[in-house]
Write an enzyme that holds these catalytic residues in place. Structure first.
Site, PDB file in Angstrom:
ATOM      1  N   ARG A   1      22.658   6.655  27.327  1.00 19.33           N
ATOM      2  CA  ARG A   1      23.924   6.895  28.203  1.00 19.33           C
ATOM      3  C   ARG A   1      23.711   6.930  29.536  1.00 19.33           C
ATOM      4  O   ARG A   1      24.068   6.316  30.654  1.00 19.33           O
ATOM      5  CB  ARG A   1      25.163   7.514  27.564  1.00 19.33           C
ATOM      6  CG  ARG A   1      25.713   6.872  26.446  1.00 19.33           C
ATOM      7  CD  ARG A   1      26.422   7.958  25.517  1.00 19.33           C
ATOM      8  NE  ARG A   1      27.468   6.991  24.855  1.00 19.33           N
ATOM      9  CZ  ARG A   1      28.033   7.686  23.825  1.00 19.33           C
ATOM     10  NH1 ARG A   1      28.016   9.172  23.577  1.00 19.33           N
ATOM     11  NH2 ARG A   1      28.723   7.115  22.653  1.00 19.33           N
TER      12      ARG A   1
ATOM     13  N   THR B   1      28.961  11.631  25.637  1.00 18.40           N
ATOM     14  CA  THR B   1      29.981  10.623  25.718  1.00 18.40           C
ATOM     15  C   THR B   1      30.134  10.244  27.146  1.00 18.40           C
ATOM     16  O   THR B   1      29.965   8.875  27.499  1.00 18.40           O
ATOM     17  CB  THR B   1      31.189  10.993  25.264  1.00 18.40           C
ATOM     18  OG1 THR B   1      31.095  11.571  23.919  1.00 18.40           O
ATOM     19  CG2 THR B   1      32.353   9.957  25.458  1.00 18.40           C
TER      20      THR B   1
ATOM     21  N   GLU C   1      31.063   4.214   8.115  1.00 13.54           N
ATOM     22  CA  GLU C   1      30.863   3.280   9.067  1.00 13.54           C
ATOM     23  C   GLU C   1      29.660   2.289   8.611  1.00 13.54           C
ATOM     24  O   GLU C   1      29.984   0.833   8.856  1.00 13.54           O
ATOM     25  CB  GLU C   1      30.387   4.001  10.428  1.00 13.54           C
ATOM     26  CG  GLU C   1      31.513   4.909  10.900  1.00 13.54           C
ATOM     27  CD  GLU C   1      31.234   5.711  12.160  1.00 13.54           C
ATOM     28  OE1 GLU C   1      32.195   6.336  12.576  1.00 13.54           O
ATOM     29  OE2 GLU C   1      30.126   5.692  12.664  1.00 13.54           O
TER      30      GLU C   1
ATOM     31  N   LYS D   1      27.414  -1.521  22.426  1.00 13.17           N
ATOM     32  CA  LYS D   1      28.828  -1.925  22.892  1.00 13.17           C
ATOM     33  C   LYS D   1      28.986  -3.346  23.862  1.00 13.17           C
ATOM     34  O   LYS D   1      27.944  -3.768  24.303  1.00 13.17           O
ATOM     35  CB  LYS D   1      29.519  -0.823  23.543  1.00 13.17           C
ATOM     36  CG  LYS D   1      29.798   0.189  22.453  1.00 13.17           C
ATOM     37  CD  LYS D   1      30.368   1.440  23.329  1.00 13.17           C
ATOM     38  CE  LYS D   1      30.845   2.625  22.083  1.00 13.17           C
ATOM     39  NZ  LYS D   1      31.589   3.582  22.690  1.00 13.17           N
TER      40      LYS D   1
ATOM     41  N   ARG E   1      22.252  10.828  18.043  1.00 13.91           N
ATOM     42  CA  ARG E   1      23.381  11.404  19.078  1.00 13.91           C
ATOM     43  C   ARG E   1      22.435  12.020  20.297  1.00 13.91           C
ATOM     44  O   ARG E   1      22.946  12.084  21.482  1.00 13.91           O
ATOM     45  CB  ARG E   1      23.755  12.686  18.411  1.00 13.91           C
ATOM     46  CG  ARG E   1      24.896  12.077  17.316  1.00 13.91           C
ATOM     47  CD  ARG E   1      26.084  11.256  17.711  1.00 13.91           C
ATOM     48  NE  ARG E   1      27.073  11.937  18.690  1.00 13.91           N
ATOM     49  CZ  ARG E   1      28.170  11.633  18.861  1.00 13.91           C
ATOM     50  NH1 ARG E   1      28.666  10.273  18.325  1.00 13.91           N
ATOM     51  NH2 ARG E   1      28.894  12.093  20.021  1.00 13.91           N
TER      52      ARG E   1
ATOM     53  N   ASN F   1      30.422   3.229  27.493  1.00 15.16           N
ATOM     54  CA  ASN F   1      29.215   3.917  27.496  1.00 15.16           C
ATOM     55  C   ASN F   1      28.085   3.351  26.664  1.00 15.16           C
ATOM     56  O   ASN F   1      27.149   3.872  26.201  1.00 15.16           O
ATOM     57  CB  ASN F   1      29.601   5.429  27.140  1.00 15.16           C
ATOM     58  CG  ASN F   1      30.190   5.368  25.816  1.00 15.16           C
ATOM     59  OD1 ASN F   1      30.388   4.431  24.973  1.00 15.16           O
ATOM     60  ND2 ASN F   1      30.750   6.714  25.305  1.00 15.16           N
TER      61      ASN F   1
ATOM     62  N   TYR G   1      38.367   2.795  15.303  1.00 14.71           N
ATOM     63  CA  TYR G   1      38.354   3.965  15.911  1.00 14.71           C
ATOM     64  C   TYR G   1      40.084   4.740  15.518  1.00 14.71           C
ATOM     65  O   TYR G   1      40.432   5.328  16.332  1.00 14.71           O
ATOM     66  CB  TYR G   1      38.492   3.574  17.490  1.00 14.71           C
ATOM     67  CG  TYR G   1      37.228   3.449  18.015  1.00 14.71           C
ATOM     68  CD1 TYR G   1      36.257   4.527  18.095  1.00 14.71           C
ATOM     69  CD2 TYR G   1      36.437   2.181  18.639  1.00 14.71           C
ATOM     70  CE1 TYR G   1      34.966   4.367  18.788  1.00 14.71           C
ATOM     71  CE2 TYR G   1      35.290   2.072  18.981  1.00 14.71           C
ATOM     72  CZ  TYR G   1      34.609   3.057  19.291  1.00 14.71           C
ATOM     73  OH  TYR G   1      33.375   3.024  19.710  1.00 14.71           O
TER      74      TYR G   1
ATOM     75  N   HIS H   1      27.280   3.171  20.383  1.00 15.19           N
ATOM     76  CA  HIS H   1      28.101   4.154  19.553  1.00 15.19           C
ATOM     77  C   HIS H   1      26.988   4.984  18.501  1.00 15.19           C
ATOM     78  O   HIS H   1      26.172   4.146  18.183  1.00 15.19           O
ATOM     79  CB  HIS H   1      29.290   3.357  18.607  1.00 15.19           C
ATOM     80  CG  HIS H   1      29.741   4.365  17.338  1.00 15.19           C
ATOM     81  ND1 HIS H   1      30.662   5.347  17.466  1.00 15.19           N
ATOM     82  CD2 HIS H   1      29.346   4.295  16.007  1.00 15.19           C
ATOM     83  CE1 HIS H   1      30.874   5.856  16.500  1.00 15.19           C
ATOM     84  NE2 HIS H   1      29.921   5.187  15.319  1.00 15.19           N
TER      85      HIS H   1
HETATM   86  P1  IDP Z   1      31.246   9.481  21.113  1.00 17.72           P
HETATM   87  O1  IDP Z   1      31.344   7.918  21.122  1.00 17.72           O
HETATM   88  O2  IDP Z   1      30.347  10.177  22.015  1.00 17.72           O
HETATM   89  O3  IDP Z   1      31.267  10.089  19.618  1.00 17.72           O
HETATM   90  P2  IDP Z   1      34.238  10.058  21.077  1.00 17.72           P
HETATM   91  O4  IDP Z   1      34.750  11.158  21.440  1.00 17.72           O
HETATM   92  O5  IDP Z   1      34.080   9.689  19.564  1.00 17.72           O
HETATM   93  O6  IDP Z   1      32.729   9.799  21.671  1.00 17.72           O
HETATM   94  O7  IDP Z   1      34.979   8.675  21.658  1.00 17.72           O
HETATM   95  C1  IDP Z   1      34.706   7.312  21.042  1.00 17.72           C
HETATM   96  C2  IDP Z   1      34.697   6.223  22.114  1.00 17.72           C
HETATM   97  O8  IDP Z   1      35.833   6.385  23.170  1.00 17.72           O
HETATM   98  C3  IDP Z   1      33.551   6.850  23.504  1.00 17.72           C
HETATM   99  O9  IDP Z   1      32.177   6.303  23.140  1.00 17.72           O
HETATM  100  C4  IDP Z   1      33.911   5.985  24.811  1.00 17.72           C
HETATM  101  O10 IDP Z   1      33.550   4.688  24.601  1.00 17.72           O
HETATM  102  C5  IDP Z   1      35.711   6.443  24.599  1.00 17.72           C
HETATM  103  N1  IDP Z   1      36.293   7.377  24.975  1.00 17.72           N
HETATM  104  C6  IDP Z   1      35.988   8.776  24.762  1.00 17.72           C
HETATM  105  N2  IDP Z   1      36.633   9.512  25.601  1.00 17.72           N
HETATM  106  C7  IDP Z   1      37.095   8.685  26.557  1.00 17.72           C
HETATM  107  C8  IDP Z   1      37.965   9.005  27.979  1.00 17.72           C
HETATM  108  O11 IDP Z   1      38.335  10.012  28.129  1.00 17.72           O
HETATM  109  N3  IDP Z   1      38.418   7.881  28.530  1.00 17.72           N
HETATM  110  C9  IDP Z   1      38.112   6.658  28.208  1.00 17.72           C
HETATM  111  N4  IDP Z   1      37.373   6.321  26.964  1.00 17.72           N
HETATM  112  C10 IDP Z   1      36.928   7.337  26.160  1.00 17.72           C
HETATM  113 MG    MG Z   2      32.577   9.631  18.135  1.00 22.82          MG
END
Ligand code: IDP
Ligand code: MG
Length: 140
Positions: A104, A93, A128, A11, A87, A114, A51, A117
């Site tokens: 992370r 996350t 994807e 990212k 993962r 973070n 997204y 992805h």
């Molecule tokens: P993941 O990347 O661990 O699968 P997801 O829940 O799919 O997590 O969320 C996608 C992306 O959205 C996260 O990697 C992060 O960049 C962002 N994100 C997720 N939850 C939050 C939040 O509560 N606040 C701000 N950004 C978030």
């Molecule tokens: Mg995700």
């Protein structure tokens, strides 16, 4: 055990800090092989579509702003159980909840910025990968 492919993004927070190589070292040390990789600057439309599952979430606009704020590196990773393995290597996350040694925990700036992805299922990995790569670009 199954040889799988998963989709990965380094990212903008990580490319900005010149951490592409460090992320790749952690992916490779974790047993994954980078079989396709390119650096792109995502368009707004690409980020919003990618997204789309999160479009009702309060962080959706901010997430799309972040993902289009600078270059990203899109990748296809191959390995045994690559989807779940990636993962694990990525960590939770929110970096505050991520296990020691994960990407992370080691590199991420915040729950949004973070660093990486990774696909969350075989079905999404296929979708994807096809969104960003032609089959001819995957060289295993
Ligand atoms: P993941 O990347 O661990 O699968 P997801 O829940 O799919 O997590 O969320 C996608 C992306 O959205 C996260 O990697 C992060 O960049 C962002 N994100 C997720 N939850 C939050 C939040 O509560 N606040 C701000 N950004 C978030
Ligand atoms: Mg995700």
């Amino acid at each position: 055990m199954a040889l799988e492919r998963t989709f990965s993004i380094i990212k903008p927070d990580a490319t900005r800090r010149n951490l592409t190589g460090k992320v790749n070292t952690l992916l490779e040390a974790g047993g994954l092989r980078i079989v396709a990789q390119k650096r792109i600057h995502m368009s707004r439309a690409q980020a919003e579509a990618f997204y789309g599952v999160h479009k009702e979430r309060p962080f959706f606009k901010s997430l799309c702003d972040f993902m289009t704020s600078g270059p990203v590196v899109v990748q296809v990773l191959e390995g045994e159980n690559a989807i779940a393995r990636n993962r694990e290597i990525m960590g939770a996350t929110n970096p505050a909840n991520a296990a020691e040694g994960t990407i992370r925990k080691t590199l991420a700036e915040s729950i949004e910025a973070n660093s990486v992805h990774g696909s969350d299922s075989a079905e999404n990995a296929a979708i994807e990968i096809a969104y960003f790569f032609a089959g001819t670009e995957l060289v295993g």
